[in-house]
Design a protein around this motif. Structure first.
Motif, PDB file in Angstrom:
ATOM      1  N   LYS A 638       1.088  -1.271  -0.059  1.00 33.47           N
ATOM      2  CA  LYS A 638       0.017  -0.061  -0.127  1.00 33.47           C
ATOM      3  C   LYS A 638       0.771   1.152   0.010  1.00 33.47           C
ATOM      4  CE  LYS A 638      -3.556   0.357   2.804  1.00 33.47           C
ATOM      5  NZ  LYS A 638      -4.486   0.495   3.738  1.00 33.47           N
ATOM      6  N   THR A 639       0.535   2.310  -0.376  1.00 34.36           N
ATOM      7  CA  THR A 639       1.101   3.661  -0.384  1.00 34.36           C
ATOM      8  C   THR A 639       0.886   4.014   1.102  1.00 34.36           C
ATOM      9  OG1 THR A 639      -1.003   4.797  -0.740  1.00 34.36           O
ATOM     10  CG2 THR A 639       0.297   4.275  -2.574  1.00 34.36           C
ATOM     11  N   ASP A 640       1.839   5.126   1.602  1.00 34.72           N
ATOM     12  CA  ASP A 640       1.640   5.603   2.706  1.00 34.72           C
ATOM     13  C   ASP A 640       1.069   6.782   2.833  1.00 34.72           C
ATOM     14  OD1 ASP A 640       3.537   3.577   3.507  1.00 34.72           O
ATOM     15  OD2 ASP A 640       5.379   5.126   3.411  1.00 34.72           O
ATOM     16  N   PRO A 641       0.208   7.225   3.939  1.00 36.67           N
ATOM     17  CA  PRO A 641      -0.401   8.416   4.146  1.00 36.67           C
ATOM     18  C   PRO A 641       0.697   9.619   3.960  1.00 36.67           C
ATOM     19  CG  PRO A 641      -0.665   6.799   5.861  1.00 36.67           C
ATOM     20  CD  PRO A 641       0.438   6.281   5.264  1.00 36.67           C
ATOM     21  N   TYR A 642       0.131  10.826   3.858  1.00 42.41           N
ATOM     22  CA  TYR A 642       1.026  12.111   3.402  1.00 42.41           C
ATOM     23  C   TYR A 642       0.028  12.999   3.915  1.00 42.41           C
ATOM     24  CZ  TYR A 642      -0.773  12.780  -1.346  1.00 42.41           C
ATOM     25  OH  TYR A 642      -1.387  13.221  -2.252  1.00 42.41           O
ATOM     26  N   ALA A 643       0.678  14.306   4.266  1.00 47.79           N
ATOM     27  CA  ALA A 643       0.296  15.691   4.455  1.00 47.79           C
ATOM     28  C   ALA A 643       1.177  16.494   3.723  1.00 47.79           C
ATOM     29  CB  ALA A 643      -0.126  15.781   5.740  1.00 47.79           C
ATOM     30  N   LEU A 644       0.867  17.371   2.968  1.00 52.62           N
ATOM     31  CA  LEU A 644       1.510  18.493   1.975  1.00 52.62           C
ATOM     32  C   LEU A 644       1.279  19.705   2.586  1.00 52.62           C
ATOM     33  CD1 LEU A 644       1.643  17.000  -1.381  1.00 52.62           C
ATOM     34  CD2 LEU A 644       3.082  16.227   0.369  1.00 52.62           C
ATOM     35  N   LEU A 645       2.299  20.519   2.774  1.00 58.16           N
ATOM     36  CA  LEU A 645       1.988  21.778   3.394  1.00 58.16           C
ATOM     37  C   LEU A 645       2.401  22.810   2.257  1.00 58.16           C
ATOM     38  CD1 LEU A 645       0.983  24.221   5.487  1.00 58.16           C
ATOM     39  CD2 LEU A 645       3.772  23.933   6.198  1.00 58.16           C
ATOM     40  N   GLY A 646       1.615  23.637   1.738  1.00 58.22           N
ATOM     41  CA  GLY A 646       2.021  24.876   0.747  1.00 58.22           C
ATOM     42  C   GLY A 646       1.584  26.158   1.276  1.00 58.22           C
ATOM     43  N   ALA A 647       1.868  26.989   0.570  1.00 58.31           N
ATOM     44  CA  ALA A 647       1.523  28.364   0.769  1.00 58.31           C
ATOM     45  C   ALA A 647       1.602  29.202  -0.350  1.00 58.31           C
ATOM     46  CB  ALA A 647       2.573  29.155   1.795  1.00 58.31           C
ATOM     47  N   LYS A 648       0.778  30.335  -0.608  1.00 60.97           N
ATOM     48  CA  LYS A 648       0.520  31.150  -1.461  1.00 60.97           C
ATOM     49  C   LYS A 648       0.283  32.497  -1.323  1.00 60.97           C
ATOM     50  CE  LYS A 648      -2.203  29.505  -4.984  1.00 60.97           C
ATOM     51  NZ  LYS A 648      -3.296  29.318  -5.698  1.00 60.97           N
ATOM     52  N   ALA A 649       0.865  33.723  -1.884  1.00 59.83           N
ATOM     53  CA  ALA A 649       1.000  34.970  -1.602  1.00 59.83           C
ATOM     54  C   ALA A 649       0.796  35.683  -2.729  1.00 59.83           C
ATOM     55  CB  ALA A 649       1.791  35.626  -0.357  1.00 59.83           C
ATOM     56  N   GLY A 650       0.193  36.841  -2.867  1.00 58.29           N
ATOM     57  CA  GLY A 650       0.304  37.921  -4.191  1.00 58.29           C
ATOM     58  C   GLY A 650       0.023  39.083  -3.825  1.00 58.29           C
ATOM     59  N   TYR A 651       0.127  40.007  -4.738  1.00 60.87           N
ATOM     60  CA  TYR A 651      -0.467  41.449  -4.749  1.00 60.87           C
ATOM     61  C   TYR A 651      -1.096  41.850  -5.949  1.00 60.87           C
ATOM     62  CZ  TYR A 651      -0.403  46.188  -3.593  1.00 60.87           C
ATOM     63  OH  TYR A 651      -0.626  47.692  -3.167  1.00 60.87           O
ATOM     64  N   ASP A 652      -2.231  42.469  -5.929  1.00 63.38           N
ATOM     65  CA  ASP A 652      -2.784  43.215  -7.175  1.00 63.38           C
ATOM     66  C   ASP A 652      -2.763  44.718  -7.034  1.00 63.38           C
ATOM     67  OD1 ASP A 652      -4.293  44.234  -8.949  1.00 63.38           O
ATOM     68  OD2 ASP A 652      -6.084  42.930  -8.487  1.00 63.38           O
ATOM     69  N   PHE A 653      -1.757  45.117  -7.971  1.00 59.69           N
ATOM     70  CA  PHE A 653      -1.452  46.665  -7.822  1.00 59.69           C
ATOM     71  C   PHE A 653      -2.733  47.622  -7.983  1.00 59.69           C
ATOM     72  CE2 PHE A 653       2.652  44.701  -7.737  1.00 59.69           C
ATOM     73  CZ  PHE A 653       3.437  45.562  -7.201  1.00 59.69           C
ATOM     74  N   GLY A 654      -3.637  46.994  -8.768  1.00 60.92           N
ATOM     75  CA  GLY A 654      -4.740  47.554  -9.148  1.00 60.92           C
ATOM     76  C   GLY A 654      -4.938  48.476 -10.558  1.00 60.92           C
ATOM     77  N   ASN A 655      -3.727  48.342 -11.124  1.00 63.05           N
ATOM     78  CA  ASN A 655      -3.352  48.918 -12.461  1.00 63.05           C
ATOM     79  C   ASN A 655      -3.317  48.040 -13.434  1.00 63.05           C
ATOM     80  OD1 ASN A 655      -1.043  47.940 -11.782  1.00 63.05           O
ATOM     81  ND2 ASN A 655       0.179  49.903 -11.942  1.00 63.05           N
ATOM     82  N   GLY A 656      -3.681  46.590 -13.296  1.00 63.13           N
ATOM     83  CA  GLY A 656      -3.235  45.628 -14.325  1.00 63.13           C
ATOM     84  C   GLY A 656      -2.315  44.604 -13.984  1.00 63.13           C
ATOM     85  N   LEU A 657      -1.387  45.310 -12.997  1.00 59.62           N
ATOM     86  CA  LEU A 657      -0.240  44.420 -12.662  1.00 59.62           C
ATOM     87  C   LEU A 657      -0.527  43.526 -11.374  1.00 59.62           C
ATOM     88  CD1 LEU A 657       2.760  43.512 -12.899  1.00 59.62           C
ATOM     89  CD2 LEU A 657       3.293  45.818 -11.550  1.00 59.62           C
ATOM     90  N   LYS A 658      -0.195  42.213 -11.467  1.00 57.26           N
ATOM     91  CA  LYS A 658      -0.280  41.283 -10.330  1.00 57.26           C
ATOM     92  C   LYS A 658       0.818  40.383 -10.436  1.00 57.26           C
ATOM     93  CE  LYS A 658      -5.173  40.736 -11.082  1.00 57.26           C
ATOM     94  NZ  LYS A 658      -6.287  39.840 -11.401  1.00 57.26           N
TER      95      LYS A 658
END
Length: 704
Positions: A638-658
């Motif tokens: 059998k495969t093993d159990p697992y837990a993966l930790l991720g994170a995401k962040a960002g900024y929307d400048f409001g003028n079309g740039l992200k």
């Protein structure tokens, strides 16, 4: 011991006699009145329904995301929609990234963008390459081959405006009747995304991706074009990839109520292939690939071109859509190890479709009708050669594989009261498979097969409150085997089509700051396509009876508002899938689990969004219990159990740039993301594909 899969108050034989009759009776009581008695309809239509012209910023042939959401939520069953905004705020590289938060869907990459496993409610679990059991569409037009097989790597997530997911027979919207249903990737148009766009990403494993897009609406015309290029050295050895893809469409509006649109997509895909590993190898050194893969230069190169046209006409009370498509694909696919071949295929697919939808008033009751027909045809010139260092050696096999499929379908929703709709549908599939053996040195393996079926559906939807629904349905589905299952031997080419009946109950809605989507289903399958071992040979076979059942829970909750500043929010979204797939009193495998997918699968994200435009938070993927890789349910493998930790962040400048940064598997967990399956596995079985290690991606997007 064989379990009775039918509810206790009715026997299986009685159900099989009565349920089709009930479906046909309900279909007759609703659709027939609407379609066969126009005089009575006109006399009782006291409140005519008029379809207004589409605004100039909306295409007729490609509905806007909000319109698509309104339409899909009329379905009395499990459906979902994912918009581009939900995936473009991070690294969207594969179909898995699109479908991550859709409960009931198990999508995992094998390596890079190659051969992502896509299974809905346990569809196609016996394969971890060349998916089956789920239809893949682009703008409502099939991407999967005429025989039902297919791949996902031609889909570019960055060239999608939104994605519709229809689980099981809920895909009758497009005429499909499959256990897994259908996934429809919908393109941006010059009306939905006008202007210019550039996007650039960099990240781990020397990854780089570039995209340019331009869309314009010029009076009656509009167009959208987006080329993309991506490159990566890959987490694993011998997994380099280069993808060049182009997607575009051109629309012309005849007036307020008619539009035609031409679609074009092209792909040049070059993907090196590492080997699958034994369990011990995958956990000890997940980056490794077998030496034979270097010696045989294993890879999968695809050159494809696809064109289509769709024309829609708005009527006083509905819509008529007709279209046609054609596709060409070259596949050069050296393999090594236990299958020392070069697969060299040239394939042509094409077909046409027509669909009519109408909304009427019958005796002061709202009534909605859909009728349609699909035709798919394909021919593959399939050759196999001995693999000599990744080049063609001696010819080993040569065949023409011919597929033709016709689908005729109809669905009717009759509103007994304004908030309750009774829904009935009927779909017929008429499929033909012909294998012409052009290499007769080992005997003539030619064969022809016909697979015909009639698949009814009945259901109901109750809109018990604004933006809140209950639904239920009982549906039949049928899956003719594709050539990847039929094979070329007398044992396999006698396969029967896979049949299933699915009972589903669910709810979806929104109340305040909480939105949810929940479904409970049970499917009774006959002749499920599975693997068996006879002597030293593994073949595909039809299992007698199997059960697929599960719970699908998805939702989002805005837990906090205005904590740091006005209009900020902290939200939690999650998708949990419980899957119980097992044989039902099989003579060999008894009540064993069907291998290939975890019983519990959870994706969840906590996100803080600030009114100024920045956002961020952690996410987790959790498989708390390993799963089997063989029908024999060998516990040690059998495969093993697992837990993966991720994170995401960002900024929307409001003028079309992200800007964004997307971190994945931040704790660098070694785990199995994808497995092949076997009848009986051993410690030397190479069935395991490790998931990527720690990775970080950064990107910027600018629109003007």
């Amino acid at each position: 011991m064989t379990c009775n899969p039918t509810p206790y108050f009715v026997t299986r034989s009685t159900a099989e006699r009565l349920l089709p009759r009930l479906a046909l009776a309900l279909l007759g009581a609703t659709a027939a009145i609407a379609l066969l008695a126009p005089d009575a309809r006109s006399q009782t239509m006291t409140q005519p329904v008029t379809v207004t012209a589409k605004p100039e910023d909306e295409a007729i042939t490609v509905p806007a995301a909000e319109e698509a959401k309104r339409r899909i939520e009329k379905t009395a069953g499990g459906v979902d929609i994912v918009t581009s905004a939900e995936i473009r705020d991070g690294h969207a590289n594969t179909v898995r990234d699109v479908l991550d938060y859709v409960p009931g869907v198990f999508a995992q990459s094998k390596y890079g963008q190659e051969d992502s496993r896509l299974s809905i409610r346990g569809s196609g679990l016996s394969r971890n390459n060349h998916l089956r059991g789920t239809r893949i569409l682009r703008d409502g037009i099939p991407i999967t081959d005429a025989d039902g097989g297919g791949d996902t790597m031609e889909i570019d997530p960055l060239a999608v405006d939104y994605t519709e997911i229809y689980k099981g027979a809920n895909a009758m919207q497009y005429g499909a009747s499959l256990l897994g249903g259908a996934v429809n990737f919908v393109s941006p148009t010059g009306r939905s995304q006008p202007g210019y766009m550039v996007r650039q990403e960099f990240g781990s494993f020397q990854s780089m991706r570039s995209q340019f897009g331009v869309g314009m609406a010029l009076g009656q015309y509009d167009y959208y074009v987006t080329p993309t290029y991506s490159h990566s050295e890959g987490f694993r050895d011998h997994s380099d990839q280069d993808y060049r893809r182009l997607n575009g469409n051109l629309g012309y509006r005849f007036g307020d109520g008619a539009e035609t649109r031409f679609f074009l997509s092209a792909a040049d895909i070059n993907q090196k292939i590492p080997s699958s590993l034994t369990r011990a190898q995958a956990l000890a050194n997940p980056k490794q690939a077998a030496a034979a893969n270097f010696q045989g230069n294993t890879k999968r190169n695809i050159d494809s071109l696809r064109g289509a046209n769709k024309t829609s006409f708005l009527t006083d009370s509905g819509e008529v859509t007709v279209g046609a498509f054609a596709a060409r694909k070259d596949l050069f696919h050296p393999l090594f190890g236990g299958f020392n071949r070069v697969i060299d295929n040239y394939e042509l697919n094409g077909g046409g479709f027509a669909r009519w939808t109408d909304e009427q008033q019958i005796a002061d009751h709202r009534n909605e009708t859909t009728l349609g027909i699909n035709y798919f045809g394909g021919r593959m010139e399939a050759k196999q050669f001995n693999n000599v260092g990744g080049s063609r050696g001696a010819l080993l096999s040569d065949s023409d594989q011919i597929s033709r499929t016709t689908e005729i379908y109809g669905e009717n929703a009759f509103y007994v009261v304004p908030t309750v709709a009774l829904i009935a549908g009927l779909q017929g599939t008429f499929a033909y498979r012909e294998y012409k053996d052009e290499f007769l040195g080992d005997g003539n393996q030619s064969f022809k097969r016909n697979y015909d079926s009639i698949n009814p559906k009945i259901g109901a939807r109750w809109d018990y409150a604004p933006q809140q629904q209950l639904f239920t349905n009982l549906s039949w589905s049928n899956e003719p085997p594709p050539f990847s299952e039929l094979g070329t031997t007398g044992v396999q080419n006698n396969l029967k089509a896979q049949d299933s009946k699915t009972l589903e109950l669910g709810t979806r809605g929104k109340a305040g700051d909480f939105a949810w989507d929940a479904a409970l289903y049970r499917a009774w399958l006959q002749n499920e396509l599975q693997f068996q071992t006879v002597g030293n040979t593994t073949n595909v076979f039809n299992a007698d009876e199997t059960i697929h059942q599960g719970i699908e829970l998805g939702g989002e909750w805005i837990a906090l508002r205005d904590v740091v500043s006005k209009d900020d929010k902290t939200s939690i979204r999650a998708a949990y899938t419980y899957s119980d797939f097992h044989f039902d009193g099989d003579r060999v495998y008894r009540n064993n689990d069907i291998p290939g997918a975890p019983r519990h699968f959870l994706r969840s994200e906590l996100r803080y969004s600030h009114a100024s435009g920045w956002y961020g938070g952690p996410n987790v993927e959790w498989v708390p219990q390993g799963y089997y890789v063989d029908n024999a349910n060998t516990r040690a493998l059998k495969t093993d159990p697992y837990a993966l930790l991720g994170a995401k962040a960002g900024y929307d400048f409001g003028n079309g740039l992200k800007l964004f940064v997307d971190g994945r598997n931040l704790l660098d967990k070694t785990y199995i993301s994808n497995v092949g399956v076997a009848a009986t596995a051993t410690a030397t079985s190479t069935l395991y594909n490790p998931g990527d290690g720690r990775a970080v991606y950064v990107g910027a997007e600018y629109r003007w």
